[in-house]
Design a protein around this motif. Structure first.
Motif, PDB file in Angstrom:
ATOM      1  N   GLU A 134      27.485  66.925  20.935  1.00  0.00           N
ATOM      2  CA  GLU A 134      27.604  68.099  21.809  1.00  0.00           C
ATOM      3  C   GLU A 134      27.428  67.690  23.264  1.00  0.00           C
ATOM      4  O   GLU A 134      26.672  66.778  23.594  1.00  0.00           O
ATOM      5  CB  GLU A 134      26.569  69.161  21.421  1.00  0.00           C
ATOM      6  N   LEU A 135      28.127  68.414  24.100  1.00  0.00           N
ATOM      7  CA  LEU A 135      28.108  68.116  25.531  1.00  0.00           C
ATOM      8  C   LEU A 135      26.730  68.438  26.128  1.00  0.00           C
ATOM      9  O   LEU A 135      26.177  69.502  25.887  1.00  0.00           O
ATOM     10  CB  LEU A 135      29.174  68.988  26.205  1.00  0.00           C
ATOM     11  N   ILE A 186      33.512  67.830  23.296  1.00  0.00           N
ATOM     12  CA  ILE A 186      33.725  67.083  24.535  1.00  0.00           C
ATOM     13  C   ILE A 186      35.199  66.731  24.713  1.00  0.00           C
ATOM     14  O   ILE A 186      35.832  67.090  25.702  1.00  0.00           O
ATOM     15  CB  ILE A 186      32.876  65.800  24.508  1.00  0.00           C
ATOM     16  N   TYR A 229      26.362  63.151  26.073  1.00  0.00           N
ATOM     17  CA  TYR A 229      26.352  63.951  24.845  1.00  0.00           C
ATOM     18  C   TYR A 229      25.005  63.788  24.152  1.00  0.00           C
ATOM     19  O   TYR A 229      24.219  62.894  24.470  1.00  0.00           O
ATOM     20  CB  TYR A 229      27.448  63.479  23.894  1.00  0.00           C
TER      21      TYR A 229
END
Lengths: 349, 437
Positions: free
Chosen positions: B164-165, B90, B156
């Motif tokens: 993680e995005l 991110i 996220y």
């Protein structure tokens, strides 16, 4: 904390695209900042008086800032697309990178500081700083990439420390010397484009003298690479890849031809071709690793184990597809507008 | 000292130094673009002269801002590699977008602006000034979105041992980031306003280039007045939002220990790290009101946060006081100048004081960032990752060496840069022939 991509998945192909773009960004950075670092290094050897020094500063003055952003972009893309490799590369090369940054800082301010005080001593300080801090980044970048080509001793956790002294191994130093010589040549060609009169004659003379040196160093470096790295492995598996070597070779030949014909723009463009080809050669050689591990290749940081999530890679690709062509377009325009042979008008500051 | 403390010091030093130059870049670039536009519109040479004079100071400032910014991006990798690996998905992408979408534009066109006076038409040249100003501020948006994620992580999921995005949109519309943006941009304009006022006042006292600096002063004082009010009002809204998202920071900046309704604001407080040393003169309900716009709202005190989750109290408390105190002074100073703008010669003391006021907005902005970043501790990403888990496994000696070298180098360059800017400011516009206003 790493993902392992399945070869053949969409995520894998997306990461592969980013691997290519990663290589392209570094290549563009070397093509662009390469010449202004070269000109800076040549400063004490070429300029004979204040006017010529001013001319050398102004030859790169309008461009160095935009050029350096390609380094930020290359770093940023490593961070975004391969965060795990970024973390390793930058912490692993800690001291070398810090030195690189410090020299780039001093160099950057020297452009603005030098002319602002009317004192010979003041100017002398910044001229020296400028030359030293143009030479060192070229050398350090070469040492860093030499070590990446050779492989860095990573452990299973991926994190390791390559102290500065560890980086100064023979192959790393060879990388540094090659980079410096390439950038000097590239810078001399740039000066041929932008300067006039005696300074141009001298720049051309230097370029002519440097050329055989670059050829010899390139050949020696390739031989050294074959002996002390695994960079040729991919090439031996797929011999067709050797075609890539035609790019730097063509670049070298064209460079000399155009230089002889005094077509300086074309000579400089050929030098770009040479730099781009050399970068491509290296990137294909280390594929699929971004940071190969040596002696234990199993610990390498690769496309598979260091990539970002699929969503991040996709969004970043969208951003890159819109903005990178735009950046190239306006930088091209800026070069077209300002990279003309300098007249008295360009000598203020 | 250990690697963690050294790395924190190094990051603090690098950001604070960087942030001497950034706010002026953000604010002054806009004012210079306005001056050039005025020149194109009216054809009045004085505006061109203004753009050139302030532009010269701007360039020295800009160079220092740019080169010190590079260090920051790379420090995430060198000093905070575990952080980079954990949130790079991110945070890294936001920095990369900043470089591609904004920094390129800014850096390319500053070169064109600097060297293009004779090669471009006035209109095209003014456009490059706007591109630089626009790109600088766009750059700030992306950086603050990245910082907003550290303050208030959104969009996220934890997967594969990292953040993680999942929702890019949520990240770019993060309210925390935008409230930061609308606080720091007006603060930068306020600073640019005070910069113009201070330098102009110095010249007005000496009666050099009077009409030129009279006009510059008027621009500066108007900008300073408008944006000092804007900054203060927005700061309150920002505080409201913060009390919801970062209650520990709120408690620390008020040194508020006991959870209570109708929480008072004590006029006299001597804070300590384990409870206040002294509390006196309470204004009942004021803290509740400041935090939630409701005199009866409950405000959580530091006692109810586990000790390991409390930010450093004294530093957070003091930096907040300093920021607010200065923030109150600015509209008063600017307001007086604006009212008296046509009879400034009657107030030499005011003109004498103004140059010394130039550092004040810098101090306020520094204090604001100290509050923001120190108040977020012990988290590097609020509630998600601790600063102590983020640091690189590098050798203490390496960090120590680079910290010493960096401090030395930055001090030298900073001193030289500020000295140069003062010199250029005192010199005044180059052509001293009388100009038509």
């Amino acid at each position: 904390m790493e993902t392992i991509l399945e070869i053949g998945s969409l995520h894998y192909y997306m990461a592969m695209i980013w691997f290519v773009l990663w290589g392209v960004l570094w290549a563009i950075y070397f093509m662009l900042d390469g010449f202004d670092l070269g000109v800076g290094t040549l400063l004490p050897f070429l300029a004979k008086n204040e006017a010529e020094k001013r001319a050398m500063f102004n030859a790169t003055g309008p461009f160095w800032d935009g050029n350096e952003v390609w380094l930020i972009a290359a770093g940023g893309v490593t961070f975004a697309a391969f965060p795990y490799a970024y973390a390793q590369m930058f912490s692993g090369l800690y001291t070398a990178l810090m030195l690189l940054l410090f020299t780039l800082i001093v160099r950057g301010v020297s452009f603005e500081f030098r002319s602002k005080v009317d004192s010979d001593a003041w100017k002398k300080i910044w001229d020296t700083a400028h030359a030293v801090c143009s030479f060192l980044p070229a050398l350090l970048l070469g040492v860093a990439f030499g070590n990446i080509f050779q492989g860095i001793p990573l452990d299973e956790t991926g994190f390791s420390q390559a102290g500065l002294l560890g980086l100064l191994n023979p192959y790393g130093i060879a990388g540094g010397i090659l980079f410096v010589s390439i950038f000097l040549m590239h810078g001399a060609l740039w000066l041929c484009i932008r300067t006039t009169g005696e300074l141009q004659v001298r720049a051309e003379g230097i370029a002519v003298k440097l050329w055989p040196g670059v050829v010899v160093l390139t050949v020696l470096f390739l031989a050294f690479t074959a002996l002390s790295t695994k960079l040729f492995n991919n090439y031996l598996v797929y011999p067709v890849l050797f075609v890539i070597l035609l790019l730097p070779v063509a670049g070298l030949v064209l460079m000399r031809t155009y230089l002889g014909a005094r077509k300086y723009w074309m000579a400089w463009a050929s030098s770009c071709l040479y730099i781009g080809g050399t970068a491509l050669f290296g990137v294909v050689g280390i594929f699929p690793a971004l940071i190969p591990s040596n002696p234990n290749p199993a610990n390498s940081l690769t496309i598979m184990n260091s990539a970002s999530s699929l969503l991040t890679l996709q969004i970043m690709l969208g951003v890159a597809l819109v903005f990178v062509p735009l950046v190239i377009a306006y930088q091209f325009w800026a070069y077209k507008t300002l990279a003309t042979p300098m007249t008295d008008e360009d000598m203020h500051y | 000292m250990d690697v963690l403390m050294l790395s924190r010091l190094q990051f603090a030093a690098a950001t604070m130094f960087h942030f001497i130059f950034v706010p002026l870049t953000l604010g002054l670039s806009v004012l210079i673009a306005c001056m050039e536009t005025a020149y194109v519109r009216t054809g009045n040479e004085v505006y061109k002269k203004m753009a050139k004079f302030w532009g010269k100071i701007f360039l020295v400032n800009f160079a220092l801002g740019v080169v010190t910014g590079i260090t920051l991006e790379f420090q995430f990798g060198t000093n905070w590699s575990r952080y980079s690996a954990y949130v790079g998905d991110i945070f890294g992408s936001l920095l990369a977008i900043e470089a591609t979408a904004a920094f390129f534009l800014e850096s390319t066109f500053i070169g064109v602006w600097h060297f293009g006076w004779e090669k471009l038409s006035p209109k095209a040249h003014a456009t490059t000034a706007w591109l630089v100003a626009g790109a600088s501020n766009l750059s700030a948006i992306w950086i603050l979105i990245a910082n907003g994620f550290m303050q208030n992580p959104v969009g996220y999921t934890l997967r594969n041992g990292r953040a993680e995005l999942t929702d890019f949109f949520a990240i770019i519309v993060n309210k925390y980031a935008w409230l930061e943006f609308f606080h720091i941009i007006p603060a930068s304009l306020l600073l640019a306003g005070f910069f113009l006022m201070g330098v102009s006042a110095w010249h007005l006292l000496r009666k050099s280039n009077e009409s030129f600096f009279k006009k510059s002063f008027n621009i500066g004082v108007t900008v300073a007045l408008v944006f000092s009010i804007f900054t203060a009002v927005e700061g309150h809204i920002h505080g409201n939002n913060m009390s919801l998202t970062q209650p520990a920071k709120l408690a620390a900046m008020e040194s508020h220990w006991v959870t209570q309704r109708n929480a008072p604001m004590n006029l006299l407080v001597i804070p300590g790290e384990d409870g206040n040393v002294l509390e006196a003169l309470p204004l009942p309900g004021v803290l509740s009101f400041l935090a939630y716009n409701d005199f009866n709202a409950e405000v959580k005190g530091l006692n109810d946060f586990p000790k390991e989750d409390r930010p450093p109290v004294i530093l957070t408390f003091l930096s907040f006081r300093l920021m607010v105190g200065l923030g109150t002074l600015f509209p008063l100073l600017a307001g007086f100048g604006w009212l008296m703008r046509n009879k400034l010669d009657k107030y030499p003391l005011y003109l004498k004081v103004l140059p010394y006021c130039i550092p004040l907005p810098y101090i306020a902005i520094w204090a604001g960032w100290t509050l923001t970043e120190v108040g977020r501790q012990p988290w590097i990403v609020y509630g998600l990752m601790r600063t102590s888990d983020a640091v690189s496994p590098v050798a203490t000696g390496e960090v120590g060496f680079s910290l010493v070298l960096m401090t030395l180098l930055y001090s030298l360059l900073g001193a030289a840069g500020i000295w140069l800017m003062i010199k250029l400011a005192k010199k005044g516009p180059e052509d001293n022939s009388p100009i038509q206003v």
